[in-house]
Write a protein that holds these residues in place. Sequence first.
Motif: not given
Length: 157
Positions: A14-16, A34, A148, A150, A154, A156
């Motif tokens: 998972a990334t911001g 990302n 986020l 993943h 998208y 959160s």
Amino acid sequence: MDPRAYRKVVGRFATGVTIVTTRVGDVDHAMTVNSFTSVSLDPLLVLFCAEKVARFHDAVLEAGAWGVSVLPASMEDASRFFAHRGRPLDGQLARWAHHRGESGVALFDGALATVECTTKSVYDGGDHSIVVGQVTALGTPGDGPPLLYHEGRYNSF
């Protein structure tokens, strides 16, 4: 190795989500990213990766200064928009409140955090360039849950 299998595996991390901006002359450039990360505390360094065929790639290398807006979940629409290739540059920032940072780059008012940088180094990263920046300014304009990404979607908190 199968590129699809690779994407599936790395997509489990998972990334911001950020939008990186730069300005060449009087033209703003922006791209959803990302692959942003902190690198060093002394000196203050961050990095992001830009695909070499992207219009943004050449613009950010020419400009030498760039900004990062860390997106909240409420800005998914902006993330989707700036991920779209080939959109017109003229007026592309008009839909979202933004301001000019100390370096003149656009920063989103609704961002959870902002970082301004000057390019310190650029490294070859296959079909991407790894752009390392010296941090020149910081901000925390907004609040809320982060956006986020993943497994290709998208999310959160």
